[in-house]
Design an enzyme around this catalytic site. Structure first.
Site, PDB file in Angstrom:
ATOM      1  N   GLY A 273      -9.040   3.825   0.637  1.00 32.10           N
ATOM      2  CA  GLY A 273      -8.727   2.941  -0.639  1.00 32.10           C
ATOM      3  C   GLY A 273      -7.678   1.775  -0.268  1.00 32.10           C
ATOM      4  O   GLY A 273      -7.674   0.932  -0.705  1.00 32.10           O
ATOM      5  N   GLU A 276      -1.564   2.112   4.776  1.00 28.76           N
ATOM      6  CA  GLU A 276      -0.085   1.775   4.564  1.00 28.76           C
ATOM      7  C   GLU A 276       0.456   1.272   5.980  1.00 28.76           C
ATOM      8  O   GLU A 276       1.841   1.078   6.154  1.00 28.76           O
ATOM      9  CB  GLU A 276       0.961   2.897   4.077  1.00 28.76           C
ATOM     10  CG  GLU A 276       1.221   3.973   5.148  1.00 28.76           C
ATOM     11  CD  GLU A 276      -0.114   4.972   4.938  1.00 28.76           C
ATOM     12  OE1 GLU A 276       0.399   6.134   5.929  1.00 28.76           O
ATOM     13  OE2 GLU A 276      -0.988   4.830   4.641  1.00 28.76           O
ATOM     14  N   ASN A 277      -0.058   0.197   6.581  1.00 26.08           N
ATOM     15  CA  ASN A 277       0.459  -0.319   7.834  1.00 26.08           C
ATOM     16  C   ASN A 277       2.010  -1.006   7.117  1.00 26.08           C
ATOM     17  O   ASN A 277       2.057  -1.662   6.429  1.00 26.08           O
ATOM     18  CB  ASN A 277      -0.437  -1.651   7.985  1.00 26.08           C
ATOM     19  CG  ASN A 277      -1.931  -1.046   8.473  1.00 26.08           C
ATOM     20  OD1 ASN A 277      -2.226  -0.257   9.101  1.00 26.08           O
ATOM     21  ND2 ASN A 277      -2.612  -1.744   7.661  1.00 26.08           N
ATOM     22  N   HIS A 308       1.721   3.794  -4.431  1.00 27.19           N
ATOM     23  CA  HIS A 308       1.646   4.729  -3.542  1.00 27.19           C
ATOM     24  C   HIS A 308       1.906   4.174  -1.957  1.00 27.19           C
ATOM     25  O   HIS A 308       2.391   4.658  -1.099  1.00 27.19           O
ATOM     26  CB  HIS A 308       0.225   5.333  -3.698  1.00 27.19           C
ATOM     27  CG  HIS A 308       0.127   6.518  -2.498  1.00 27.19           C
ATOM     28  ND1 HIS A 308       0.133   7.676  -2.681  1.00 27.19           N
ATOM     29  CD2 HIS A 308      -0.642   6.333  -1.209  1.00 27.19           C
ATOM     30  CE1 HIS A 308      -0.162   8.384  -1.547  1.00 27.19           C
ATOM     31  NE2 HIS A 308      -0.697   7.267  -0.763  1.00 27.19           N
ATOM     32  N   GLU A 309       1.051   3.112  -1.599  1.00 30.18           N
ATOM     33  CA  GLU A 309       1.013   2.717  -0.478  1.00 30.18           C
ATOM     34  C   GLU A 309       2.648   2.104   0.143  1.00 30.18           C
ATOM     35  O   GLU A 309       3.023   2.203   1.121  1.00 30.18           O
ATOM     36  CB  GLU A 309      -0.046   1.459  -0.156  1.00 30.18           C
ATOM     37  CG  GLU A 309      -1.327   2.019  -0.511  1.00 30.18           C
ATOM     38  CD  GLU A 309      -1.699   3.254   0.573  1.00 30.18           C
ATOM     39  OE1 GLU A 309      -1.175   3.240   1.582  1.00 30.18           O
ATOM     40  OE2 GLU A 309      -2.332   3.964  -0.006  1.00 30.18           O
TER      41      GLU A 309
END
Length: 314
Positions: A273, A276-277, A308-309
Site C-alpha cells: 500500500g 515509509e522511506n 501511518h507512513e
C-alpha cells in the site's frame, strides 16, 4: 550456517553514484564509495557484503596513501553475498571501499525496478522506482543490507534530462550536459544532501515525469506530493493530511522531524500500500490520489495510510 554478515568490517557512510540510469534499455551502472571501519586488530583480507543480480567489475580499498585491489571476487548465490579477497591485509581503522557495478531495472516490484504509466497523450512511458524493504537494497547496489548496520548516504543520479529524480533528502545541485545516447539529447545529474544515519531499506530513488504540489508545516517542513502529469489536484487531500499529521507528531513526540522535506509519491505499479522511506514515502496511487468521486470511506482509508507512513518517520 549463519546468514548474518560478519561484523569485523562495518559501513559508516555510502556515496552512491548512479552514473547512468537508462529508461530505454532498462539498465543502470555506477559505483559506490563506502567509508568503512575495520574492527579486526590484525586486519582483514576479506570483506563480505550483500549483492544480488549485480555485475561487479572492480573493488578497491583506500586507506590513507595505500591502495588495495581485490585479487578475486566471489559470489555466494544462496546467501546473496559477495566477498572481496585481497592479497594483503587491510589494517584496523578507517578505509574507503569503492565498488563499480551494473544491473537491470527489473519487473519484480522490488530492488531497483521499472514501472509503466501513460502520459497525457496516452503514450506509455517507463519510470524507475526503488523498493528496498525488507532486504532488497542489495539488488540495487552492493551494501551491508541488514537493518542494524546503519550508515548515512549521499546519492547522485544521472539520467535523461526530461525526467525528475526524487530521493530521501533535498537536491543540492543539478547539472545538464549534452548526451545524444538519450532520446532527449541531454542528461542531467542530480546530487542529494547527506541523509541521517539509517538502515539500507529506508533509502529511496524515484525517476519519472511528475506534477507536484507543496505546502509547509508550521515549523517549516516542506511537504510535497508528486502525482502523474495532469493529476496534481488529486494529491491535495493527501497533502493536507500530511501537513497536519507532521505537525501533530512533532507536538506529541516532542521530537522535531529529522529532515527538511517530506515527499509523498504516487507509483502506478507498487506491491504494498505504501513504504515509509525516510523523507520519500512511496504509495500505491489509490492510497494517495483522490478525485471528486472518491468515497468518504476511501478518503478515511487514504488518511489512515498517510498518517501511518508518516508516523514511521520518527
Amino acid at each position: 550456517m549463519s546468514v548474518r554478515l560478519p561484523t569485523n568490517v562495518i559501513p559508516v557512510h555510502y556515496h552512491l553514484n548512479y552514473e547512468r540510469v537508462d529508461l530505454k534499455t532498462f539498465d543502470f551502472l555506477g559505483f559506490v564509495e563506502i567509508d568503512i571501519l575495520v574492527k579486526e586488530k590484525t586486519g582483514v583480507k576479506e570483506i563480505k557484503l550483500h549483492s544480488v543480480n549485480l555485475k561487479i567489475s572492480e573493488a578497491t580499498v583506500q586507506q590513507k596513501e595505500k591502495k588495495f585491489s581485490s585479487s578475486s571476487i566471489n559470489f555466494d548465490i544462496p546467501s546473496q553475498t559477495v566477498t572481496f579477497v585481497f592479497n594483503e591485509s587491510i589494517p584496523e581503522g578507517e578505509s574507503k571501499l569503492k565498488i563499480s557495478f551494473q544491473g537491470v531495472l527489473n519487473e519484480k516490484l522490488d530492488g531497483f525496478y521499472r514501472s509503466t504509466y501513460k502520459n497525457e497523450n496516452g503514450e506509455q512511458r517507463v519510470m524507475a522506482v526503488t523498493q528496498f524493504e525488507p532486504v532488497d537494497a542489495r539488488k540495487a547496489f552492493p551494501c551491508w543490507d541488514e537493518p542494524n548496520l546503519k550508515a548515512s548516504f549521499q546519492v547522485t543520479v544521472t539520467t535523461q534530462a526530461d525526467r525528475i529524480v526524487v530521493s530521501n533528502t533535498p537536491v543540492t545541485q543539478t547539472t545538464v550536459t549534452p548526451d545524444q545516447s538519450y532520446e532527449c539529447g541531454r542528461k542531467q545529474t542530480w546530487n542529494f544532501a547527506k541523509t541521517p544515519i539509517m538502515s539500507t531499506y529506508l533509502l529511496a530513488i524515484v525517476i519519472s515525469e511528475f506534477d507536484m504540489i507543496s505546502d509547509f508545516t508550521k515549523t517549516g517542513i516542506q511537504v510535497r506530493v508528486f502525482t502523474p502529469l495532469g493529476k496534481s489536484e488529486q494529491g491535495r487531500f493527501s497533502l493536507n493530511v500530511a501537513v497536519k499529521s507532521l505537525e501533530y507528531y512533532e507536538e506529541i513526540f516532542g521530537i522535531k522531524y529529522p529532515i527538511t522535506k517530506s515527499d509523498l509519491l504516487a507509483i502506478p505499479d507498487f506491491a504494498a500500500g505504501a513504504m515509509e522511506n525516510w523523507g520519500c514515502v512511496t504509495y500505491r496511487e489509490a492510497r494517495v490520489l483522490a478525485s471528486p468521486l472518491t468515497s468518504s470511506a476511501s478518503l478515511v482509508a487514504m488518511a489512515r495510510v498517510v498518517c501511518h507512513e508518516l508516523a514511521h518517520q520518527w
